[in-house]
Write a protein that holds these residues in place. Structure first.
Motif, short mmCIF file in Angstrom:
data_model
loop_
_atom_site.label_atom_id
_atom_site.label_comp_id
_atom_site.label_asym_id
_atom_site.label_seq_id
_atom_site.Cartn_x
_atom_site.Cartn_y
_atom_site.Cartn_z
N LEU A 74 7.83 15.21 -2.66
CA LEU A 74 7.81 14.37 -1.46
C LEU A 74 9.24 14.21 -0.93
O LEU A 74 10.13 13.76 -1.64
N THR A 75 9.45 14.61 0.32
CA THR A 75 10.76 14.50 0.96
C THR A 75 10.63 13.73 2.26
O THR A 75 9.51 13.49 2.76
N LEU A 76 11.77 13.34 2.83
CA LEU A 76 11.75 12.63 4.11
C LEU A 76 11.15 13.51 5.20
O LEU A 76 10.40 13.03 6.06
N ASP A 77 11.45 14.81 5.15
CA ASP A 77 10.86 15.72 6.13
C ASP A 77 9.35 15.82 5.96
O ASP A 77 8.60 15.86 6.93
N GLY A 78 8.90 15.81 4.68
CA GLY A 78 7.46 15.85 4.42
C GLY A 78 6.76 14.60 4.91
O GLY A 78 5.66 14.67 5.48
N ALA B 120 -1.94 17.94 -0.03
CA ALA B 120 -2.30 16.88 -0.97
C ALA B 120 -1.55 15.59 -0.69
O ALA B 120 -2.08 14.49 -0.89
N ASN B 121 -0.29 15.67 -0.23
CA ASN B 121 0.46 14.46 0.07
C ASN B 121 -0.13 13.72 1.26
O ASN B 121 -0.18 12.48 1.28
N LEU B 122 -0.61 14.48 2.24
CA LEU B 122 -1.29 13.86 3.37
C LEU B 122 -2.58 13.19 2.92
O LEU B 122 -2.89 12.07 3.35
N THR C 249 0.80 -1.23 0.00
CA THR C 249 0.00 0.00 0.00
C THR C 249 0.83 1.28 0.00
O THR C 249 0.67 2.14 -0.87
N ILE C 250 1.70 1.46 0.97
CA ILE C 250 2.49 2.70 1.04
C ILE C 250 3.42 2.83 -0.16
O ILE C 250 3.47 3.89 -0.80
N PRO C 251 4.19 1.78 -0.54
CA PRO C 251 5.02 1.90 -1.75
C PRO C 251 4.22 2.26 -2.99
O PRO C 251 4.67 3.06 -3.82
N ALA C 252 3.02 1.68 -3.12
CA ALA C 252 2.19 1.97 -4.30
C ALA C 252 1.80 3.44 -4.36
O ALA C 252 1.80 4.06 -5.44
N GLN C 253 1.48 4.03 -3.21
CA GLN C 253 1.11 5.46 -3.19
C GLN C 253 2.34 6.36 -3.40
O GLN C 253 2.25 7.40 -4.05
N MET C 254 3.47 5.93 -2.87
CA MET C 254 4.71 6.69 -3.10
C MET C 254 5.06 6.71 -4.59
O MET C 254 5.49 7.74 -5.12
N ILE C 255 4.87 5.58 -5.25
CA ILE C 255 5.16 5.50 -6.68
C ILE C 255 4.28 6.49 -7.45
O ILE C 255 4.74 7.19 -8.36
N GLN C 256 2.98 6.56 -7.08
CA GLN C 256 2.08 7.49 -7.76
C GLN C 256 2.45 8.94 -7.48
O GLN C 256 2.28 9.81 -8.35
N LEU C 257 2.95 9.22 -6.29
CA LEU C 257 3.30 10.59 -5.94
C LEU C 257 4.61 11.03 -6.57
O LEU C 257 4.77 12.20 -6.92
#
Length: 471
Positions: free
Chosen positions: A275-279, A408-410, A109-117
């Protein structure tokens, strides 16, 4: 007598002059026009734009979620239609099939959303995943043992992990608060429609194709589901418009794209940023995320007992056809409830009270199922009442989009993270609370559902309190 003039062969009759002192009443809008305005609003420009979105984006999301849920839950219809006997599944294998699927969802789930972002547009990523899981779904028809099914279910879950949270976040990026809940309700209730379709399809295949080409009816179910999925996945490459700020949708012209960006900006719904690590850290330390997860998770788990209705019917001696058909009545109840609640929630703007109303009905159903020693008609009524619980989650998601529209990232990770918790619960709950060998009466299952219903009500009040405190 009225005067007449003849011009170019036409007789024009001049009637009496209108009385300018009397106000001219404009015709009342037809029922159809009222309905159009309720769905698409009063502004002509807005209506034209929303019709384009609904015809492209929303139509695909409905179809895409239809095949996702169809391919996710078909094992349940197959199980009560010959798969249990043919593969000798008399232990807890049915629940482990669900567990392996959930593990795939959780990991993906999380990797899939990261890929889209960050890397691949949703209009490419999601349809590609759909094509892949459609092929794996058809492969399940050839399984000779449950271990093969475990592996295939895991990879189907891994690929499906992009779908539901991706669709939910995309909807929240295109529709405002007066339009979102009713569409989110329709979106989520496609799962009920898919459940109904799967039941009718399995019943038809069992009676019409059982033994055709040497394959059992339950094997044909997986093949037909895959065949249905492929063209819908291909449609997604053309219909999914990504996000307002970067859309390439063929059905939106340059003016539409500019209008889409401006209308989202007007309501304060911002586009994604890099998208950053801080974000990511800020997202996962925000109160909005964790306050949202509690009601999101609990409304889903409080109605989980519907998954075991067909086992009750099989235990009671209903035929294979009736065991597949009777739960579809519950799906129909869920659809009607969700539409009614979604429209009411948009019309009144009250997200909290609608969720509380639904959860009270679910609490009553779980109390009856806990008691169990009641007339059979009361048990059937309780099972059907529990389907109403499916109407709550769309409202919770809509509220989640509203309280996070500034990030939007949230929003993208809101439902995705909630899904991890939901599927984590779903991975162990059937094994621990609803073991197949105890069916249809479980020692602790429905008692725990009562607790979840109470936590759902507490959670939605807490989310509302924290949001209003910040305002």
């Amino acid at each position: 007598m009225s005067d007449t003039d003849t011009k170019q062969g036409l007789v024009v009759v001049a009637g009496p002059e209108p009385d300018t002192d009397q106000p001219i009443e404009s015709p009342k809008p037809s029922k159809a026009s009222k309905l159009v305005r309720y769905i698409w609003g009063d502004d002509e420009r807005e209506r034209k734009y929303l019709r384009k979105l609904d015809g492209g984006l929303f139509s695909y999301i409905l179809l895409g979620y239809f095949i996702k849920y169809l391919d996710q839950t078909n094992y349940s219809n197959a199980f009560v239609s010959g798969m249990q006997e043919e593969l000798n599944l008399y232990g807890n294998e049915r629940n482990f099939l669900n567990t392996w699927f959930n593990i795939g969802i959780i990991l993906g789930t999380i990797p899939a959303q990261m890929i889209q972002l960050k890397w691949i547009r949703p209009s490419i990523w999601i349809p590609s995943c759909e094509l892949a899981w459609a092929i794996l779904t058809m492969a399940m028809a050839g399984a000779k043992n449950v271990q093969t099914l475990y592996a295939l279910r895991f990879f189907v879950g891994l690929l499906e992990s992009c779908s539901f949270p991706g669709f939910a976040s995309i909807l929240g990026s295109w529709y405002d608060r007066t339009q979102l809940a009713k569409r989110m309700a329709l979106f989520e209730q496609i799962s009920a429609i898919a459940g109904m379709f799967s039941g009718y399809l399995q019943a038809g295949l069992y009676t019409g194709m059982n033994g055709t080409a040497g394959l059992s009816g339950w094997r044909w179910l997986f093949i037909m589901d895959g065949i249905i999925s492929v063209p819908i996945a291909v449609y997604g490459y053309f219909a999914l418009p990504d996000l307002p700020h970067n859309t390439r949708a063929y059905y939106l012209n340059a003016d539409d794209r500019k209008y889409g960006v401006e209308r989202m900006k007007k309501i304060g719904r911002k586009p994604p940023i890099k998208l950053t690590l801080d974000g990511i850290k800020k997202i996962y330390t925000s109160w909005q995320l964790w306050a949202f997860i509690l009601p999101y998770l609990m409304v889903a788990e409080a109605g989980y007992g519907t998954n075991f209705f067909n086992l009750y019917l099989k235990h009671e001696g209903y035929s294979v056809v009736k065991t597949n058909i009777l739960p579809t009545i519950g799906n129909a109840i869920q659809i009607v409830a969700a539409f009614s609640v979604g429209w009411l929630s948009d019309a009144t703007g009250s997200r909290v009270l609608t969720v509380v109303f639904i959860e009270i009905i679910v609490l009553v159903s779980n109390i009856i199922l806990t008691a169990w020693d009641v007339p059979k008609a009361a048990l059937l009524a309780a099972f059907y009442m529990s389907y109403v619980g499916g109407a709550a989650q769309p409202v919770v998601i809509s509220y989640g989009h509203e309280i996070t529209q500034w990030n939007a990232n949230l929003r993208q990770l809101l439902v995705a993270t909630g899904n991890i918790f939901t599927y984590t619960f779903s991975a162990w709950m059937p094994v621990v609370l609803f073991p197949t060998y105890d069916a249809p009466h479980y020692k602790y299952g429905y008692q725990i559902m009562i607790l979840f219903g109470g936590l759902a009500i507490f959670g939605i009040f807490l989310l509302d309190y924290l949001y209003k405190r910040d305002l």
